[in-house]
Design a protein around this motif. Structure first.
Motif, PDB file in Angstrom:
ATOM      1  N   ASP A 139       0.832  -1.204   0.000  1.00 17.94           N
ATOM      2  CA  ASP A 139       0.000   0.000   0.000  1.00 17.94           C
ATOM      3  C   ASP A 139       0.869   1.258   0.000  1.00 17.94           C
ATOM      4  N   LYS A 140       2.021   1.199   0.654  1.00 21.53           N
ATOM      5  CA  LYS A 140       2.918   2.360   0.670  1.00 21.53           C
ATOM      6  C   LYS A 140       3.612   2.532  -0.684  1.00 21.53           C
ATOM      7  N   VAL A 141       3.993   1.428  -1.300  1.00 17.01           N
ATOM      8  CA  VAL A 141       4.602   1.490  -2.629  1.00 17.01           C
ATOM      9  C   VAL A 141       3.575   2.020  -3.628  1.00 17.01           C
ATOM     10  N   SER A 142       2.352   1.557  -3.510  1.00 22.93           N
ATOM     11  CA  SER A 142       1.276   2.017  -4.389  1.00 22.93           C
ATOM     12  C   SER A 142       1.036   3.512  -4.208  1.00 22.93           C
ATOM     13  N   PHE A 143       1.010   3.959  -2.942  1.00 21.88           N
ATOM     14  CA  PHE A 143       0.837   5.385  -2.678  1.00 21.88           C
ATOM     15  C   PHE A 143       1.977   6.189  -3.289  1.00 21.88           C
ATOM     16  N   LEU A 144       3.199   5.722  -3.105  1.00 20.69           N
ATOM     17  CA  LEU A 144       4.362   6.434  -3.645  1.00 20.69           C
ATOM     18  C   LEU A 144       4.267   6.524  -5.167  1.00 20.69           C
ATOM     19  N   ASN A 145       3.886   5.434  -5.803  1.00 21.03           N
ATOM     20  CA  ASN A 145       3.730   5.423  -7.258  1.00 21.03           C
ATOM     21  C   ASN A 145       2.672   6.431  -7.699  1.00 21.03           C
TER      22      ASN A 145
END
Length: 155
Positions: A139-145
Motif C-alpha cells: 500500500d505504501k509502494v502504491s501510494f508512492l507510485n
C-alpha cells in the motif's frame, strides 16, 4: 481542537520536508544531466546525446524529423546533436532509398557500446529503487507510485 492544530503543524512540517527532499533530488538529477558521462567509449556524452542515441537504437532507421518529434525538440536542435554524434563516430546517416531527400539514422558499433552502458547505468538505478522498496508494504509502494505520477502529470 488543540490536537487538530498541532497535527496540522506536524503535517505542514512533514509536507515541507518532503517538498525539500524532492526538490533536492530534482536539483541533483538536473546537475547530473548537465554533466558529461563516459558510457564505456572514452568519449564523454551529454544527456541529450545519450538520449538521442537511445531513441535511434529503439527506432532503428528513424529519420531526423521523427527523431526530433520523439525527443520533443526542433529539427534544428536534433540536427546539431546528430552532427556531434557523427563526429564522435557514434551514428551514421544513410540516404533513404524510398525518399532520396531523407536520411535514416543508425548506431555504429561504438554507439551500440554507449547504448549498452547507458542501459546498464539505468538498470543500476532501477536496482537501487528495488532495494529501497522491496520490503515496503504494497500500500505504501502504491501510494508512492500514485504520488510521483501526480507530480509528473502536474509538472
Amino acid at each position: 481542537m488543540l490536537y487538530t492544530i498541532e497535527m496540522s503543524k506536524v503535517n505542514e512540517l512533514t509536507i515541507e520536508e518532503i517538498s525539500d527532499v524532492l526538490l533536492g533530488i530534482i536539483n541533483k538529477f538536473s546537475k547530473e544531466e548537465r554533466k558529461k558521462t563516459d558510457y564505456g567509449i572514452d568519449i564523454p556524452l551529454y544527456h541529450s546525446e545519450i538520449r538521442t542515441i537511445t531513441e535511434i537504437k529503439e527506432h532503428e532507421g528513424i529519420h531526423i524529423s521523427a527523431l526530433a518529434k520523439h525527443c520533443g525538440v526542433t529539427k534544428g536542435a536534433i540536427s546539431q546533436v546528430i552532427k556531434k554524434l557523427e563526429q564522435k563516430e557514434l551514428i551514421i546517416k544513410r540516404r533513404d532509398i524510398r525518399n532520396q531527400s531523407r536520411f535514416l539514422l543508425h548506431l555504429t558499433s561504438k554507439g551500440e557500446i554507449a547504448y549498452s552502458h547507458y542501459l546498464q547505468h539505468n538498470n543500476e538505478f532501477k536496482k537501487l529503487i528495488v532495494d529501497i522498496l522491496q520490503n515496503a508494504p504494497i500500500d505504501k509502494v502504491s501510494f508512492l507510485n500514485d504520488f510521483l505520477g501526480e507530480i509528473k502529470k502536474k509538472l
